[in-house]
Structures are given as C-alpha cells and as structure tokens.
Write a protein that holds these residues in place. Structure first.
Motif, short mmCIF file in Angstrom:
data_model
loop_
_atom_site.label_atom_id
_atom_site.label_comp_id
_atom_site.label_asym_id
_atom_site.label_seq_id
_atom_site.Cartn_x
_atom_site.Cartn_y
_atom_site.Cartn_z
N PRO A 100 -22.78 54.31 27.67
CA PRO A 100 -22.38 54.34 26.26
C PRO A 100 -21.11 53.54 26.04
O PRO A 100 -20.20 53.55 26.87
CB PRO A 100 -22.13 55.83 26.01
N ARG A 101 -21.06 52.81 24.93
CA ARG A 101 -19.88 51.99 24.66
C ARG A 101 -19.05 52.50 23.49
O ARG A 101 -17.90 52.10 23.32
CB ARG A 101 -20.32 50.54 24.38
N LEU A 102 -19.64 53.39 22.67
CA LEU A 102 -18.90 53.84 21.50
C LEU A 102 -19.33 55.24 21.10
O LEU A 102 -20.52 55.56 21.08
CB LEU A 102 -19.13 52.88 20.33
N VAL A 103 -18.35 56.07 20.80
CA VAL A 103 -18.57 57.39 20.21
C VAL A 103 -18.16 57.32 18.75
O VAL A 103 -17.04 56.88 18.43
CB VAL A 103 -17.74 58.47 20.95
N ALA A 104 -19.05 57.73 17.86
CA ALA A 104 -18.76 57.76 16.42
C ALA A 104 -18.82 59.21 15.97
O ALA A 104 -19.88 59.84 16.07
CB ALA A 104 -19.78 56.92 15.66
N THR A 105 -17.70 59.74 15.50
CA THR A 105 -17.69 61.15 15.15
C THR A 105 -17.15 61.40 13.74
O THR A 105 -16.14 60.84 13.33
CB THR A 105 -16.87 61.98 16.16
N ASP A 106 -17.87 62.25 13.04
CA ASP A 106 -17.40 62.80 11.78
C ASP A 106 -16.18 63.68 12.06
O ASP A 106 -15.92 64.06 13.22
CB ASP A 106 -18.55 63.62 11.16
N ALA A 148 -21.88 45.53 15.21
CA ALA A 148 -22.38 44.18 15.34
C ALA A 148 -21.25 43.20 15.64
O ALA A 148 -21.40 42.27 16.43
CB ALA A 148 -23.13 43.77 14.08
N GLU A 149 -20.10 43.42 15.00
CA GLU A 149 -18.93 42.56 15.24
C GLU A 149 -18.46 42.65 16.68
O GLU A 149 -17.84 41.72 17.20
CB GLU A 149 -17.80 42.96 14.30
N ARG A 150 -18.74 43.76 17.34
CA ARG A 150 -18.31 43.99 18.72
C ARG A 150 -19.42 43.78 19.73
O ARG A 150 -19.23 44.01 20.92
CB ARG A 150 -17.74 45.41 18.84
N GLY A 151 -20.60 43.40 19.25
CA GLY A 151 -21.72 43.21 20.16
C GLY A 151 -22.24 44.51 20.74
O GLY A 151 -22.78 44.54 21.85
N SER A 211 -24.86 47.63 20.48
CA SER A 211 -26.17 47.95 19.91
C SER A 211 -26.23 49.43 19.56
O SER A 211 -25.47 50.25 20.11
CB SER A 211 -27.27 47.61 20.91
N PRO A 212 -27.16 49.83 18.68
CA PRO A 212 -27.33 51.26 18.38
C PRO A 212 -27.57 52.10 19.63
O PRO A 212 -27.10 53.24 19.72
CB PRO A 212 -28.54 51.29 17.45
N ALA A 213 -28.29 51.54 20.61
CA ALA A 213 -28.60 52.28 21.83
C ALA A 213 -27.35 52.63 22.64
O ALA A 213 -27.38 53.54 23.48
CB ALA A 213 -29.55 51.46 22.71
N GLU A 214 -26.25 51.92 22.38
CA GLU A 214 -25.01 52.16 23.12
C GLU A 214 -24.04 53.07 22.36
O GLU A 214 -22.90 53.25 22.77
CB GLU A 214 -24.32 50.82 23.39
N VAL A 215 -24.52 53.66 21.26
CA VAL A 215 -23.67 54.51 20.40
C VAL A 215 -24.12 55.96 20.50
O VAL A 215 -25.30 56.28 20.46
CB VAL A 215 -23.74 54.05 18.93
N VAL A 216 -23.13 56.86 20.61
CA VAL A 216 -23.36 58.30 20.55
C VAL A 216 -22.64 58.82 19.33
O VAL A 216 -21.42 58.63 19.20
CB VAL A 216 -22.86 59.01 21.82
N ALA A 217 -23.36 59.46 18.41
CA ALA A 217 -22.79 59.89 17.13
C ALA A 217 -22.83 61.41 17.00
O ALA A 217 -23.71 62.08 17.55
CB ALA A 217 -23.54 59.25 15.97
N PHE A 218 -21.87 61.93 16.21
CA PHE A 218 -21.77 63.36 15.96
C PHE A 218 -21.58 63.61 14.47
O PHE A 218 -20.83 62.88 13.80
CB PHE A 218 -20.55 63.95 16.69
#
Length: 288
Positions: free
Chosen positions: A13-19, A216-219, A221-228
């Motif tokens: 995973p490259r990015l965590v996106a959390t509310d 997209a600006e960071r290259g 992909s959605p597959a590399e994102v974990v969201a909460f």
C-alpha cells in the motif's frame, strides 16, 4: 481487544486515506496516542497519509499537530486541498458555481419547504437567519441565501466550496433523497451529520474524485490506496479505493460500500488496521 474484521490488503500500500469525524477521531474529537503512533509509523514505512474530510480547512486543528510528512488534507468533501504545514493554505479549489448553488436553493425551497441554507466560502461560512448558528464562526454574515450568493459582477466573488442545507423535520436520508431528486443534475449532494444537514458540492466533486486527482498526480493507483470512513460522504471514496474499511459505527451505506470493516472510532479502528498494514509492509520488505 476486538480485532479488525479481515479484508485482503494490498501487498505494498502506498497511501492511507482517512475520514476524520466518526472515523479517525474519537467521539470527543481527539486523536488517541495509539492512532498518532500508527500514522507516524505508516509514514516512516513509506505510506502516505491523507486526511479526507467534510470539514473546511479552518477546522483542521484537530489533526494539524499530527501531520508528519506530506501535510496535505482534502477538505470540504473534495472541494479543497489544503497544506496543513502552511496553516491550511488552499492549494486546489474545486468550487460550486454560484449559478448552480442558486439553482439548488430554489429547487430545495420548492421540494422541501422549510429548508434553510449556509454558504461555505474559501474565506469562511455565512448563513440564513433561521439556519442553526455557527457559534465557532462569530464573524459570519447572516442573510438569505440569494443575498449570500450574489455577486456585483459575475466572477468577482470568492469561490463557494459548498452549500449546506438544513431541515428540522425530514429524516436525514429522506432529505438526501429529496434533494438528489430535485437538483441532482446540477450539483452533488451528500451528508455526514446525524441531523438532516446536507452538503452540496459542484457536480462531480467528492472526496473520491479529488483523492483520485491527488493520487494520479503522484502515480498512485486505486489498488494502492486503503481508505477509511463512516458516513454517506465517504461512500464514493470507499468504493474507489482498492481496499477500504467502514467503521463498526458506520452508516449502512458506508458499510455496504467498503470491502472490509474495522472496530469503532472510539476503539481506534483506523489504528488497528494501519498497524497491520505497517507490519505486513515490513514483512514484505524483509522477505523481498
């Protein structure tokens, strides 16, 4: 301790996106020491952390002390990207055009009589006399929505980030359905409050669409994102991310959209998963 419900995690995973509210923050609006440590460990392991919230940038003080590397936050349900290292400076704005905002006002006045409005500008919030007052924003202008949205010259006003619509009698989800049916072709509607308070953004603007732009600006992909997330305004983001978790305290729509579930915000549900993410990333690197 209750553990997170299992869900497949990306190997790298490259990015965590959390509310924030109802997700990262506990009900008392604090960030636990465990969560602070988990976020720091994620960034040390090379995983970026994005705060993605309905809050305006000026209300990001709840997490500004816990920003480490990137310092970026997606605010106002995707209408703005702010640099928390620079006092909430707005780097990107995706406004709600004033004509569209006026169309929403007129449509909801007809479809749901009794609706009152507030206007969130890049410079602060302003609201109608009957709208629940914002005691934390004593400098707000109080006037009817048409006046708040008026421009002396087209294009001369500061950008509108979102329109807020409140109703005292309708159930929250019913109000959302009414609004989308009345004006869903001119703006995007969502909600994050337990009350009948809707948040109206420019058509196509959401947490997910702005997160997609930033990734997209960071290259990434959605597959590399974990969201909460936990509320309807998180649904698109939870659906877009390759891996997503709804909190155990989440709205049914968020639970349905997420690929996994974790424990409640008061049990540090984000930290529970992030700790596992970091451990698995370290294991992968060791084995690699």
């Amino acid at each position: 301790m209750t553990s997170a419900i299992e869900s497949p995690l990306p190997a790298l995973p490259r990015l965590v996106a959390t509310d924030l509210d109802g997700t990262l923050l506990r009900d008392d609006k604090t960030v636990s020491d465990r969560t602070v440590a988990a976020l720091a460990a994620a960034e040390e392991a090379g995983i970026e952390v994005f705060f993605v919230t309905g809050r305006p940038a000026r209300w990001m003080d709840v997490v500004s002390d816990h920003v480490h590397g990137h310092g970026l936050a997606i605010c106002a349900n995707g209408a703005a990207v702010a640099d928390l290292h620079a006092g909430g400076k707005l780097l990107k704005v995706r406004p709600l055009e004033r004509g569209a905002a006026l169309a929403v006002v007129h449509a909801l006045r007809a479809a749901a009589p009794g609706t009152t409005f507030a206007v969130e500008l890049t410079t602060g919030i302003h609201y109608e006399p009957a709208y629940p007052p914002f005691h934390v924003d004593p400098g707000a202008t109080v006037a009817i929505a048409e006046k708040l949205l008026h421009e002396e010259t087209p294009g001369s006003g500061v950008p509108v980030l979102k329109l807020l619509a409140h109703h005292t009698e309708l159930a929250p989800d019913d109000f959302l359905d009414v609004a989308r049916a009345a004006a869903g072709d001119v703006a995007s509607f969502t909600r994050s409050s337990p009350t009948a308070l809707l948040e109206v953004s420019g058509l196509g603007v959401s947490k997910a669409s702005t997160l997609a732009l930033c990734c997209a600006e960071r290259g990434i992909s959605p597959a590399e994102v974990v969201a909460f997330g936990d509320m309807p305004n998180d649904v698109e983001m939870l659906s877009w991310a390759g891996t997503s978790y709804a909190m155990a305290n989440a709205h049914p729509a968020a639970l349905a959209a997420a690929s996994g579930r974790t424990v409640t915000n008061n049990e540090d549900g984000v930290a529970v998963v992030v700790e596992r993410l970091v451990a698995e990333r370290r294991t992968h690197r060791t084995e690699g």
